[in-house]
Design a protein around this motif. Structure first.
Motif, PDB file in Angstrom:
ATOM      1  N   GLY A 675      44.895  22.619  21.789  1.00 57.31           N
ATOM      2  CA  GLY A 675      44.845  23.404  23.100  1.00 57.31           C
ATOM      3  C   GLY A 675      46.450  24.246  23.560  1.00 57.31           C
ATOM      4  N   LEU A 676      47.596  23.227  23.250  1.00 59.04           N
ATOM      5  CA  LEU A 676      48.617  23.319  23.652  1.00 59.04           C
ATOM      6  C   LEU A 676      48.989  24.650  22.644  1.00 59.04           C
ATOM      7  CD1 LEU A 676      51.323  23.116  24.532  1.00 59.04           C
ATOM      8  CD2 LEU A 676      51.603  20.915  23.284  1.00 59.04           C
ATOM      9  N   VAL A 677      48.726  24.843  21.543  1.00 54.40           N
ATOM     10  CA  VAL A 677      48.914  25.305  20.279  1.00 54.40           C
ATOM     11  C   VAL A 677      48.502  26.514  21.202  1.00 54.40           C
ATOM     12  CG1 VAL A 677      49.154  26.364  18.093  1.00 54.40           C
ATOM     13  CG2 VAL A 677      49.483  24.531  18.509  1.00 54.40           C
ATOM     14  N   GLY A 678      47.144  27.253  21.996  1.00 48.96           N
ATOM     15  CA  GLY A 678      46.830  28.262  22.133  1.00 48.96           C
ATOM     16  C   GLY A 678      47.388  28.925  23.942  1.00 48.96           C
ATOM     17  N   ASP A 679      47.967  27.819  24.369  1.00 52.91           N
ATOM     18  CA  ASP A 679      48.746  27.488  25.747  1.00 52.91           C
ATOM     19  C   ASP A 679      50.068  27.845  25.326  1.00 52.91           C
ATOM     20  OD1 ASP A 679      46.282  27.631  27.626  1.00 52.91           O
ATOM     21  OD2 ASP A 679      46.740  24.781  27.578  1.00 52.91           O
ATOM     22  N   ILE A 680      50.428  27.806  24.296  1.00 57.68           N
ATOM     23  CA  ILE A 680      51.763  27.960  24.159  1.00 57.68           C
ATOM     24  C   ILE A 680      52.223  29.379  23.645  1.00 57.68           C
ATOM     25  CG2 ILE A 680      54.395  27.910  22.346  1.00 57.68           C
ATOM     26  CD1 ILE A 680      53.627  25.417  22.679  1.00 57.68           C
ATOM     27  N   SER A 681      50.875  29.750  22.716  1.00 60.74           N
ATOM     28  CA  SER A 681      50.419  31.437  22.307  1.00 60.74           C
ATOM     29  C   SER A 681      50.712  32.062  23.222  1.00 60.74           C
ATOM     30  CB  SER A 681      49.932  31.339  21.295  1.00 60.74           C
ATOM     31  OG  SER A 681      49.626  30.200  20.324  1.00 60.74           O
ATOM     32  N   ARG A 682      50.063  32.130  24.485  1.00 57.46           N
ATOM     33  CA  ARG A 682      50.093  32.769  25.714  1.00 57.46           C
ATOM     34  C   ARG A 682      50.649  32.489  26.424  1.00 57.46           C
ATOM     35  NH1 ARG A 682      44.605  30.786  24.813  1.00 57.46           N
ATOM     36  NH2 ARG A 682      44.938  29.381  26.065  1.00 57.46           N
ATOM     37  N   SER A 683      52.042  32.311  26.695  1.00 53.78           N
ATOM     38  CA  SER A 683      52.445  31.774  27.248  1.00 53.78           C
ATOM     39  C   SER A 683      54.474  32.680  26.865  1.00 53.78           C
ATOM     40  CB  SER A 683      53.616  30.293  27.519  1.00 53.78           C
ATOM     41  OG  SER A 683      52.723  30.024  28.266  1.00 53.78           O
ATOM     42  N   ILE A 684      54.446  32.191  25.735  1.00 54.24           N
ATOM     43  CA  ILE A 684      55.735  32.659  25.069  1.00 54.24           C
ATOM     44  C   ILE A 684      55.543  33.718  23.348  1.00 54.24           C
ATOM     45  CG2 ILE A 684      57.230  30.699  24.978  1.00 54.24           C
ATOM     46  CD1 ILE A 684      56.567  29.455  22.275  1.00 54.24           C
ATOM     47  N   GLU A 685      54.147  33.977  23.666  1.00 48.97           N
ATOM     48  CA  GLU A 685      53.670  35.382  22.623  1.00 48.97           C
ATOM     49  C   GLU A 685      54.931  35.296  21.478  1.00 48.97           C
ATOM     50  OE1 GLU A 685      54.559  38.561  26.145  1.00 48.97           O
ATOM     51  OE2 GLU A 685      52.618  37.969  26.186  1.00 48.97           O
ATOM     52  N   ASN A 686      55.400  36.531  21.470  1.00 50.56           N
ATOM     53  CA  ASN A 686      55.660  36.992  20.235  1.00 50.56           C
ATOM     54  C   ASN A 686      57.089  35.266  19.832  1.00 50.56           C
ATOM     55  OD1 ASN A 686      57.824  37.367  21.461  1.00 50.56           O
ATOM     56  ND2 ASN A 686      58.464  39.566  20.518  1.00 50.56           N
ATOM     57  N   GLY A 721      42.913  33.102  17.187  1.00 53.16           N
ATOM     58  CA  GLY A 721      43.367  34.625  17.966  1.00 53.16           C
ATOM     59  C   GLY A 721      44.202  34.381  18.840  1.00 53.16           C
ATOM     60  N   ASP A 722      44.122  33.340  19.198  1.00 55.56           N
ATOM     61  CA  ASP A 722      45.872  33.256  20.591  1.00 55.56           C
ATOM     62  C   ASP A 722      46.535  33.311  19.887  1.00 55.56           C
ATOM     63  OD1 ASP A 722      44.006  31.991  22.653  1.00 55.56           O
ATOM     64  OD2 ASP A 722      43.888  30.247  21.756  1.00 55.56           O
ATOM     65  N   ILE A 723      47.070  33.152  18.716  1.00 54.89           N
ATOM     66  CA  ILE A 723      48.259  33.583  17.333  1.00 54.89           C
ATOM     67  C   ILE A 723      48.601  33.932  16.754  1.00 54.89           C
ATOM     68  CG2 ILE A 723      49.296  32.635  15.535  1.00 54.89           C
ATOM     69  CD1 ILE A 723      47.898  29.675  15.854  1.00 54.89           C
ATOM     70  N   ALA A 724      46.764  34.854  16.833  1.00 57.48           N
ATOM     71  CA  ALA A 724      47.136  36.426  16.184  1.00 57.48           C
ATOM     72  C   ALA A 724      47.869  37.696  17.442  1.00 57.48           C
ATOM     73  CB  ALA A 724      45.993  37.061  15.553  1.00 57.48           C
ATOM     74  N   LEU A 725      47.000  37.301  18.655  1.00 57.20           N
ATOM     75  CA  LEU A 725      47.204  38.351  19.971  1.00 57.20           C
ATOM     76  C   LEU A 725      48.674  37.867  20.554  1.00 57.20           C
ATOM     77  CD1 LEU A 725      44.583  37.795  22.533  1.00 57.20           C
ATOM     78  CD2 LEU A 725      45.144  39.908  21.875  1.00 57.20           C
ATOM     79  N   ALA A 726      49.127  36.444  19.889  1.00 58.06           N
ATOM     80  CA  ALA A 726      50.576  36.063  20.592  1.00 58.06           C
ATOM     81  C   ALA A 726      51.856  37.094  19.084  1.00 58.06           C
ATOM     82  CB  ALA A 726      51.457  35.113  20.501  1.00 58.06           C
ATOM     83  N   ILE A 727      51.586  37.366  18.155  1.00 62.22           N
ATOM     84  CA  ILE A 727      52.655  37.365  17.543  1.00 62.22           C
ATOM     85  C   ILE A 727      51.782  38.596  16.810  1.00 62.22           C
ATOM     86  CG2 ILE A 727      53.004  35.427  16.987  1.00 62.22           C
ATOM     87  CD1 ILE A 727      52.303  35.502  13.891  1.00 62.22           C
ATOM     88  N   GLY A 728      50.482  39.827  16.622  1.00 66.64           N
ATOM     89  CA  GLY A 728      50.503  40.495  16.286  1.00 66.64           C
ATOM     90  C   GLY A 728      50.290  41.110  15.012  1.00 66.64           C
ATOM     91  N   ALA A 729      51.198  42.178  14.401  1.00 66.76           N
ATOM     92  CA  ALA A 729      51.156  42.517  13.147  1.00 66.76           C
ATOM     93  C   ALA A 729      52.323  41.265  11.899  1.00 66.76           C
ATOM     94  CB  ALA A 729      51.857  43.768  12.666  1.00 66.76           C
ATOM     95  N   ALA A 730      52.821  40.743  13.294  1.00 67.75           N
ATOM     96  CA  ALA A 730      53.170  39.477  12.155  1.00 67.75           C
ATOM     97  C   ALA A 730      52.045  38.157  11.459  1.00 67.75           C
ATOM     98  CB  ALA A 730      54.262  38.901  12.903  1.00 67.75           C
ATOM     99  N   TYR A 731      51.136  39.045  12.064  1.00 72.48           N
ATOM    100  CA  TYR A 731      50.339  37.808  11.476  1.00 72.48           C
ATOM    101  C   TYR A 731      49.520  38.442  10.646  1.00 72.48           C
ATOM    102  CZ  TYR A 731      45.246  34.562  11.573  1.00 72.48           C
ATOM    103  OH  TYR A 731      44.725  33.745  11.939  1.00 72.48           O
TER     104      TYR A 731
END
Length: 873
Positions: A675-686, A721-731
């Protein structure tokens, strides 16, 4: 291993010297591995040899039993398989030796042999093996020449066998001819002319055997014989036999409710006389009969309501006869009698279950069964006694009132609640501790169940009355006051008025309540009666449901809480109890910081975050899983509120985050880390990208770990999905493996009749859809949508499965996410997937979404339909 060596080794296993003990345990393990059959036989011989030291015989029998027993289902199955793999003739020799020990003149040896033989029978009886087992036990019990001790051990063995078969999974149903033999033997043992010790063993065996006697209970003659035997045993001169007989009656109420009608008049008379006149241990079981009836009738009433909604008939065997309602006029006065039998010496002891507690529990179940009908029967007793001069009557009346709060409607009991609150507030100052305790508990239940019935003009008195008991009363009474404040605060959840006006009724009391509860935490006796935990939980709910106008109060509280967390690392730990207390406090403090962070603003909390995160990281260095859960969850709240500014903590946090993600044993910690990974992904994005290799590796490990609790897997899939949304093409480097994991998870199905697994599969599908959606959107945002094309077939196949799977209806969450994913895919890939999005199953899902009645899903479906039509055009 020779007999003398085995004797010595078994005794050495009890040595206080760890070196000797470990060497002996290793020797036994070696003997087990080298020749299991010989080892079983040697242990059985040690158990059955007369003249041997009784301790050695007992140790041999217990070790024999433990070779066949395990708490874990997989290990239990493995042990059973090892036994079955032994040659038939060797097993026969072992069994013959072990069962012979039940004829020993030594009581300990007989008893231990009964346990060992029961484990063998658990493995073999369901498969109709060891046919001589039951005939030997029957001979032991029925033969006039058998010693009473042999009869007892044989009946004990039957009881142990039934008890074990009932809990071992994946074994065939016991054959009727086997249960016939069991019952014949048991009924012989429970005969009125048998000595009490034999009748007791037989009654206990009968209780355990009732799980397998459906065929016998279906036969009226056999059922009459069983019920007659049990009812006669309730009249035994031995209280232990009477109690065991009532335990059988409780089991029959639980398993054979539909067979009770012919016996209810007798059971009514027997149980009432016993509750009123018998010893407490027997009366408790008689009350348990009525409690069990309530539980059964509640289930049957619920089933009847479900059938009525669906327009179906209730099956004949599932009709609620309404025994509790029929007995109400007589049962309630009987139960209120028990409420007045409080044990003054044990009044504040949570661990002792006595007659008054049992009566209160039963009355609570009665109220939940008959609902409004209980009110006119109980309230005269309450009104007559709640202000009595006798403390027993006052406490009983208060307890009776609290016991019926959950069940009746507000309309039925609201008037009485309104009238009772002033009386109860006055009783908070009663001269008797138990009255104060029960009063505080009752006020807490009113706040939980009927808060709207509390008169508005008594609200200040209510809050101040509870607050006044936090510091000056015994831990038990203060803990109940915390419970009351907790429930009162919970009544302000989702308070729309507070959102409009910026305040609520609690606001003016918040500074005093929070400060007082913080003092409660510091009480020297706060560890008693869960007082400290109750105070922390009350603070947490107060903060969660606070109005905007107390933000300043919360920001004054935050540094005080954080300082306490920092100071907690210096608490001395001389004992394990000290360590547990310290870690418990740290977890609770982390939880408080979390709820404050959720209520505050970024600007307000930012100056404190360096200190807070330093403390969280130190908590994560402890070895306590609960602390880790709380610290990780609280870190999620900080990450969410700080957004991009949280990146400064990532380097220090990463090792602890990875440890949490890989903590597969403490799966709750793993879940919090995901859950923390998901929240961090949304917060700090790429900005999370430099940490993603390690994070993705750990998430894949979690999905591949067969022993990880299944509840962790849906959030892991969603996290992709959270990580992909955060880093875009880098996923893109993670695409193939993560989509393979999603595809594998998509194959999970649930059987029609397993509601728990159906719920899990729905949750899993939500996680899969969230994972797919995030990946599609992330790659679209990164202008790399085309890399999805090789995987579209599999993704659309999952949507087709959802559309066609009618064995277990998906819930609205699954439907919402499915139609959203359709829209995202169509928006992302357009005409490139025209062939896929024109398939009938796509329109099945979109039409279901459009017609489901949930406005947000309808809107999503209409949007998705428009996007699909555009792509097809």
């Amino acid at each position: 291993m020779s007999a003398p060596d085995l004797t010595t080794t078994l005794l050495s296993c009890q040595s206080p010297d760890p070196t000797i003990r470990q060497a002996a345990e290793a020797a036994l393990s070696s003997a087990e591995q080298s020749n299991l059959a010989d080892f079983f036989l040697a242990l059985a011989a040690e158990l059955s040899t007369e003249g041997k030291d009784v301790t050695v015989r007992q140790l041999a029998g217990l070790h024999f039993k433990n070779l066949l027993v395990a708490k874990d289902d997989a290990l239990q199955s493995e042990k059973h398989d090892r036994w079955k793999a032994l040659p038939v003739e060797q097993r026969a020799a072992i069994k013959s030796t072990a069962i012979g020990a039940m004829r020993s003149p030594v009581a300990v040896a007989r008893h231990t042999a009964a346990q060992a033989c029961a484990e063998i029978a658990t493995i073999e009886l369901p498969y109709k093996e060891w046919p001589e087992f039951l005939s030997i036990l029957m001979e032991n019990v029925t033969s006039p020449s058998s010693d009473d001790g042999v009869k007892i051990s044989s009946l004990e063995c039957l009881g142990f066998t039934c008890e074990r078969i009932a809990v071992v999974s994946d074994i065939p149903e016991i054959a009727p001819d086997i249960t016939d033999l069991m019952l014949t033997t048991i009924v012989d043992g429970i005969r009125p002319d048998r000595p009490d010790a034999i009748r007791l063993a037989a009654a206990q065996a009968l209780r355990n055997s009732l799980a397998f006697t459906r065929k016998n209970m279906e036969n009226e003659n056999e059922r009459n014989m069983i019920m007659k035997t049990i009812c006669e045993a309730t009249q035994s001169p031995d209280a232990r036999v009477r109690a065991a007989a009532y335990e059988c009656i409780v089991q029959i109420a639980f398993q054979y409710y539909d067979k009770l009608q012919s016996y209810m008049q007798t059971l009514f008379q027997l149980t009432f006389a016993t509750i009123r006149n018998d010893e407490e241990s027997v009366a408790l079981q008689a009350i348990e009969f009525w409690s069990t009836l309530c539980e059964e009738e509640m289930e049957l009433i619920e089933l009847a309501n479900e059938c009525a909604e669906m327009g179906r008939e209730v099956p004949p065997e599932s009709v609620c006869v309404g025994y509790v309602k029929a007995a109400l006029e007589h049962l309630c006065p009987l139960l209120t009698e028990t409420l007045m039998k409080q044990d003054e010496d044990l009044a504040v002891d949570d661990d002792v279950w006595n007659l008054s507690m049992s009566g209160a529990s039963c009355l609570t179940l009665v109220a939940a069964t008959v609902l409004d009908d209980v009110v006119p029967v109980i309230m005269p007793f309450v009104q007559q006694n709640i202000q009595s001069e006798n403390w027993r009557n006052r406490e009983a009346a208060t307890m009776a009132f609290s016991s019926i709060l959950d069940g009746p409607s507000d309309e039925s009991i609201g008037t009485y609640v309104n009238q009772a609150v002033p009386v109860l507030l006055s009783a908070l100052s009663d001269s008797n501790d138990l009255v104060k305790d029960t009063t505080a508990w009752t006020i807490g239940k009113i706040c939980d169940l009927h808060v709207r019935a509390i008169p508005a003009d008594t609200f200040p008195t209510l809050v101040n009355g509870l607050a006044s008991k936090l510091l000056t009363e015994s831990p038990r009474v203060s803990s109940q006051a915390c419970f009351g404040i907790h429930n009162l605060a919970a009544a302000f959840k989702n308070d729309e008025a507070a959102e409009k006006t910026g305040t609520n009724l609690l606001s003016q009391y918040m500074p005093t309540l929070l400060q007082t509860l913080l003092q409660v935490v510091d009480r020297e006796d706060a560890v008693e009666s869960n007082l400290r935990i109750g105070a922390f939980e009350a603070m947490s709910v107060l903060i969660q449901n606070s109005a905007p106008d107390v933000l300043n109060v919360l920001m004054q509280l935050l540094p005080a809480i954080n300082d306490r967390l920092g100071q907690s690392f210096n608490m001395p730990c001389l004992t394990n109890e000290d360590k547990e207390q310290k870690e418990g406090i740290q977890g609770l403090l982390c939880g408080l910081i979390q709820v404050i962070a959720i209520k505050t603003t970024k600007e307000a909390i930012l100056p404190f975050c360096d200190s807070i995160m330093t403390n969280f990281l130190q908590v994560l260095q402890t070895k306590n899983a609960t602390c880790h859960e709380e610290a990780l969850s609280a870190t999620s709240a900080i990450a969410t509120i700080l957004e991009g500014d949280f990146v400064k903590y990532m380097t220090a946090l990463q090792p602890f985050l990875m440890a949490g993600l890989r903590n597969f044993e403490a799966y709750q910690v793993c879940t919090c880390a995901v859950g923390l990974v998901g929240d961090i992904s949304r917060s700090i994005e790429n900005n999370i990208q430099p940490f993603c290799d390690e994070i993705m590796s750990a998430l894949i490990e979690a999905l591949q770990n067969a022993s990880l609790h299944r509840s962790v897997k849906p959030p892991v899939l969603s996290c992709f999905g959270d990580i992909a949304l955060a880093i875009g093409a880098a996923y893109e480097p993670y695409l193939q493996l993560s989509l393979m994991m999603l595809l594998q998870a998509a194959q999970t199905r649930a059987p029609d009749d397993d509601e728990e697994l159906i719920d899990y599969v729905n949750t899993l599908r939500e996680g899969i859809l969230e994972g797919y959606t995030g990946i599609v959107q992330g790659l679209k945002d990164g202008n790399r949508a085309e890399v999805l094309l090789p995987y579209i077939e599999a993704i659309m196949g999952f949507l087709e499965l959802l559309a066609s799977d009618r064995r277990n209806d998906y819930d609205n969450e699954v439907l919402s996410k499915a139609v959203g994913l359709i829209g995202d895919i169509a928006s992302c890939l357009g005409s490139q997937i025209k062939n896929h999005i024109s398939k009938p199953y796509i329109f099945v899902l979109l039409n279901e979404g459009n017609g489901c009645g949930d406005q947000s899903i309808v809107s999503t479906s209409q949007w998705a339909m428009g996007v699909v039509q555009q792509a097809m055009a």
